[in-house]
Design a protein around this motif. Structure first.
Motif, short mmCIF file in Angstrom:
data_model
loop_
_atom_site.label_atom_id
_atom_site.label_comp_id
_atom_site.label_asym_id
_atom_site.label_seq_id
_atom_site.Cartn_x
_atom_site.Cartn_y
_atom_site.Cartn_z
N ALA A 9 -9.87 -4.97 4.96
CA ALA A 9 -9.70 -5.06 3.50
C ALA A 9 -10.77 -4.23 2.79
CB ALA A 9 -9.75 -6.52 3.07
N PHE A 10 -12.01 -4.29 3.27
CA PHE A 10 -13.09 -3.52 2.67
C PHE A 10 -12.81 -2.03 2.79
CE2 PHE A 10 -17.15 -1.27 3.07
CZ PHE A 10 -17.73 -1.59 1.85
N LYS A 11 -12.40 -1.60 3.97
CA LYS A 11 -12.10 -0.18 4.20
C LYS A 11 -10.99 0.28 3.27
CE LYS A 11 -13.29 -0.35 9.11
NZ LYS A 11 -12.75 -0.22 10.47
N GLN A 12 -9.94 -0.53 3.16
CA GLN A 12 -8.80 -0.18 2.32
C GLN A 12 -9.21 -0.10 0.86
OE1 GLN A 12 -5.89 0.60 3.88
NE2 GLN A 12 -5.20 1.38 1.91
N THR A 13 -10.09 -1.00 0.43
CA THR A 13 -10.57 -0.99 -0.95
C THR A 13 -11.33 0.29 -1.24
OG1 THR A 13 -10.73 -3.40 -0.99
CG2 THR A 13 -12.03 -2.20 -2.62
N VAL A 14 -12.19 0.70 -0.33
CA VAL A 14 -12.96 1.94 -0.51
C VAL A 14 -12.02 3.14 -0.58
CG1 VAL A 14 -14.66 3.48 0.55
CG2 VAL A 14 -15.07 1.01 0.52
N VAL A 15 -11.02 3.18 0.28
CA VAL A 15 -10.05 4.29 0.27
C VAL A 15 -9.26 4.31 -1.04
CG1 VAL A 15 -7.97 5.23 1.37
CG2 VAL A 15 -9.87 4.44 2.78
N GLU A 16 -8.86 3.13 -1.51
CA GLU A 16 -8.12 3.07 -2.78
C GLU A 16 -8.98 3.51 -3.96
OE1 GLU A 16 -6.42 -0.86 -3.05
OE2 GLU A 16 -5.22 -0.54 -1.24
N LEU A 17 -10.26 3.15 -3.93
CA LEU A 17 -11.17 3.61 -4.98
C LEU A 17 -11.30 5.13 -4.96
CD1 LEU A 17 -13.95 0.88 -4.74
CD2 LEU A 17 -12.43 1.29 -6.69
N TYR A 18 -11.35 5.70 -3.76
CA TYR A 18 -11.39 7.16 -3.63
C TYR A 18 -10.13 7.78 -4.21
CZ TYR A 18 -10.81 11.73 -1.51
OH TYR A 18 -10.56 13.06 -1.31
N TRP A 41 -12.39 7.01 7.12
CA TRP A 41 -11.47 5.97 6.65
C TRP A 41 -10.34 6.59 5.83
CZ3 TRP A 41 -15.57 2.04 4.45
CH2 TRP A 41 -16.26 1.46 5.52
N ILE A 42 -10.68 7.57 5.00
CA ILE A 42 -9.66 8.24 4.18
C ILE A 42 -8.63 8.90 5.08
CG2 ILE A 42 -9.27 10.14 2.57
CD1 ILE A 42 -12.11 9.43 1.40
N LYS A 43 -9.11 9.60 6.09
CA LYS A 43 -8.20 10.27 7.02
C LYS A 43 -7.34 9.26 7.78
CE LYS A 43 -8.01 13.57 10.80
NZ LYS A 43 -8.75 14.45 11.70
N ALA A 56 -2.56 7.34 10.20
CA ALA A 56 -3.08 7.49 11.57
C ALA A 56 -3.35 6.12 12.19
CB ALA A 56 -4.34 8.33 11.56
N ALA A 57 -3.81 5.18 11.38
CA ALA A 57 -4.08 3.83 11.88
C ALA A 57 -2.79 3.14 12.33
CB ALA A 57 -4.78 2.99 10.81
N GLU A 58 -1.73 3.33 11.55
CA GLU A 58 -0.44 2.74 11.91
C GLU A 58 0.12 3.37 13.19
OE1 GLU A 58 1.22 1.44 7.52
OE2 GLU A 58 1.41 3.54 8.15
N VAL A 59 -0.02 4.67 13.32
CA VAL A 59 0.45 5.36 14.53
C VAL A 59 -0.32 4.85 15.75
CG1 VAL A 59 0.54 7.59 15.72
CG2 VAL A 59 1.28 7.41 13.34
N ALA A 60 -1.63 4.69 15.61
CA ALA A 60 -2.44 4.17 16.72
C ALA A 60 -2.01 2.76 17.09
CB ALA A 60 -3.91 4.19 16.35
#
Length: 86
Positions: A9-18, A41-43, A56-60
């Motif tokens: 959730a933290f990672k996703q929040t940072v990516v959404e802020l970006y 994380w963005i990638k 990429a996370a979903e593919v993995a």
């Protein structure tokens, strides 16, 4: 040097802020995460071109599940040959 663990959730929040326009260097100083890590994380959480919005996370995750299922099939095939012999 100890490595920090960040939850999804933290990672996703940072990516959404970006994605909403916050600069990576601002996110880095505000949250105490290196810029290199944020770029990773963005990638990882950005859709891959040519897919139906898969990241990429979903593919993995799909590849990991596929490997697990293949292993289960192999186990079941071996069990079938054992039971067929009896």
């Amino acid at each position: 040097m100890s490595q920090k663990k960040y939850n999804q959730a933290f990672k996703q929040t940072v990516v959404e802020l970006y994605r909403s326009g916050t600069l990576v260097n601002q996110l880095s100083s505000e949250y105490g995460v290196s810029e290199v890590t944020i770029y990773k994380w963005i990638k990882l959480h950005s859709p891959i071109e040519g897919t139906n919005e898969l990241t990429a996370a979903e593919v993995a995750a799909i590849q990991k599940e596929n490997l697990r299922l293949k292993q289960e099939v192999d186990i079941l095939k071996k069990a079938m040959t054992i039971f067929a012999q009896k």
